[in-house]
Scaffold this active site. Structure first.
Site, mmCIF file in Angstrom:
data_model
loop_
_atom_site.group_PDB
_atom_site.id
_atom_site.type_symbol
_atom_site.label_atom_id
_atom_site.label_comp_id
_atom_site.label_asym_id
_atom_site.label_seq_id
_atom_site.Cartn_x
_atom_site.Cartn_y
_atom_site.Cartn_z
ATOM 1 C CG ASP A 86 -5.879 -5.390 -10.445
ATOM 2 O OD1 ASP A 86 -5.192 -6.366 -10.084
ATOM 3 O OD2 ASP A 86 -7.104 -5.311 -10.237
ATOM 4 N N GLY A 98 0.823 -1.203 0.000
ATOM 5 C CA GLY A 98 0.000 0.000 0.000
ATOM 6 C C GLY A 98 0.860 1.257 0.000
HETATM 7 P P1 ATP Z 1 -6.135 -2.853 -4.307
HETATM 8 O O1 ATP Z 1 -6.763 -4.138 -3.831
HETATM 9 O O2 ATP Z 1 -6.617 -1.617 -3.599
HETATM 10 O O3 ATP Z 1 -6.104 -2.710 -5.788
HETATM 11 P P2 ATP Z 1 -3.755 -4.121 -3.386
HETATM 12 O O4 ATP Z 1 -4.145 -4.497 -2.003
HETATM 13 O O5 ATP Z 1 -3.690 -5.187 -4.415
HETATM 14 O O6 ATP Z 1 -4.605 -2.912 -3.901
HETATM 15 P P3 ATP Z 1 -1.661 -2.367 -2.387
HETATM 16 O O7 ATP Z 1 -0.503 -3.005 -1.737
HETATM 17 O O8 ATP Z 1 -2.669 -1.707 -1.531
HETATM 18 O O9 ATP Z 1 -2.304 -3.450 -3.382
HETATM 19 O O10 ATP Z 1 -1.147 -1.267 -3.440
HETATM 20 C C1 ATP Z 1 -0.397 -1.604 -4.586
HETATM 21 C C2 ATP Z 1 0.618 -0.515 -4.873
HETATM 22 O O11 ATP Z 1 -0.086 0.698 -5.114
HETATM 23 C C3 ATP Z 1 1.566 -0.222 -3.731
HETATM 24 O O12 ATP Z 1 2.701 -1.081 -3.748
HETATM 25 C C4 ATP Z 1 1.930 1.230 -4.011
HETATM 26 O O13 ATP Z 1 2.927 1.302 -5.023
HETATM 27 C C5 ATP Z 1 0.636 1.790 -4.589
HETATM 28 N N1 ATP Z 1 -0.166 2.450 -3.540
HETATM 29 C C6 ATP Z 1 -1.221 1.938 -2.875
HETATM 30 N N2 ATP Z 1 -1.704 2.830 -1.971
HETATM 31 C C7 ATP Z 1 -0.940 3.941 -2.095
HETATM 32 C C8 ATP Z 1 -0.919 5.226 -1.447
HETATM 33 N N3 ATP Z 1 -1.793 5.549 -0.491
HETATM 34 N N4 ATP Z 1 0.022 6.107 -1.842
HETATM 35 C C9 ATP Z 1 0.922 5.821 -2.817
HETATM 36 N N5 ATP Z 1 0.947 4.628 -3.462
HETATM 37 C C10 ATP Z 1 0.043 3.700 -3.108
#
Ligand code: ATP
Length: 296
Positions: free
Chosen positions: A245, A214
């Site tokens: 994604d 995140g």
């Molecule tokens: P989602 O299910 O919301 O699509 P996810 O749980 O698969 O996301 P995350 O780890 O939340 O994946 O986010 C993926 C990437 O997105 C992170 O590694 C980061 O690069 C970017 N990201 C997510 N949230 C943020 C944030 N608040 N600020 C900057 N980058 C973010």
């Protein structure tokens, strides 16, 4: 242009916004309803196409009106849908209730995605002619295993997003080059809550792992090396839907272009950071020019 095949799901997200989600047996009056094209496969395909990839989508939609809308949306994003079959019956749908705290509850009905249990010669040929294959777990596992095996046998790099998380058989992991779980999926798959420890466990089964964290960024780990944390750009997030994604789609494009891992991660992080600053999932995915302007 990086040639990318995506073997995955296409869903119509049916989103109800309400002050408070209903309890069991209860009816509440909501505020707003939206239909939004989604599915992890389709989302990664759109993200990769916008990031500059030449993308072919492998999967199925139903013969209902949603199927036509989902296909149109992908084509509009520049995704090749020749191998997106139209199956008899309903398209995949995700029934989402979002309350005023932003919390959601979701029922996914696979619909046409569920009929993709095996691949035909056309799908195998498309995978063989790609540089990378992107997969998630919203299609029947038998098709994912077949796709991964076909890719590997042709030297095509395989990337798996293990979502929705479930135990992964060796016959799948044996054919995965890069696993990209989020923090929760990594913990579930490894039995380790701490990402560095989780990465070490996951590296026993795949050569490279990226755990997305995140707003904290992403942890990259490869066999024989120390895990490295790549921080995410500091931005004001308004909606993180589709961030994962977007990250994977952009990452695939950059890796396919032969960028070193650090540069590919910077490109993917910029893409995901742009996505979280806008509302929506596929609608908020950035175009290559925007990512290039942002990536360091
Ligand atoms: P989602 O299910 O919301 O699509 P996810 O749980 O698969 O996301 P995350 O780890 O939340 O994946 O986010 C993926 C990437 O997105 C992170 O590694 C980061 O690069 C970017 N990201 C997510 N949230 C943020 C944030 N608040 N600020 C900057 N980058 C973010």
């Amino acid at each position: 242009m990086t040639r990318i095949a995506v073997l995955g799901s296409t869903n119509m997200d049916l989103v109800a916004y309400t002050a408070r989600a209903p309890g069991r047996g209860e009816t509440v009056t909501g505020r707003e309803f939206r239909t939004v094209p989604g599915g992890k496969g389709a989302n990664q395909a759109v993200a990769a196409a916008r990031a500059g990839g030449e993308v072919a989508m492998i999967g199925a939609v139903g013969d209902d009106p949603y199927g036509a809308q989902l296909r149109d949306g992908l084509e509009h994003a520049g995704v090749d849908t020749d191998l997106l079959h139209t199956a008899e019956g309903p398209s995949g749908t995700a029934h989402i209730v979002v309350d005023d705290t932003g919390a959601n509850s979701i029922v996914v009905i696979p619909g046409a995605n569920g009929v993709v249990t095996a691949l035909g010669p056309g799908e195998i040929a498309a995978i063989a002619s790609a540089e990378l294959l992107l997969m998630q777990l919203e299609l029947p596992l038998s098709a994912v295993v077949e796709g991964a095996r076909a890719a590997r046998s042709q030297g095509v790099r395989t990337i798996l997003t293990p979502s929705p998380v479930q135990p992964l058989p060796d016959e799948l992991l044996d054919h995965i080059d890069l696993l990209v779980p989020n923090e929760h999926e990594a913990a579930e798959l490894s039995g380790q809550a701490e990402p560095h420890a989780a990465a070490q466990i996951l590296l026993r089964q795949v050569p490279e792992v990226i755990i997305t964290l995140g707003a904290k960024g992403a942890l990259y780990a490869a066999r024989g090396g120390e895990p490295v944390l790549f921080e995410a750009p500091e931005v004001r997030a308004v909606d993180t839907t589709g961030a994962g994604d977007t990250f994977v789609g952009a990452l695939a494009v950059a890796l396919g272009e032969g960028r070193p891992v650090a540069k590919a991660l910077a490109f993917a992080s910029s893409a995901a950071a742009l996505c979280v600053q806008r509302p929506g999932a596929s609608t908020s995915m950035p175009y290559r020019t925007e990512i290039e302007a942002d990536a360091v």
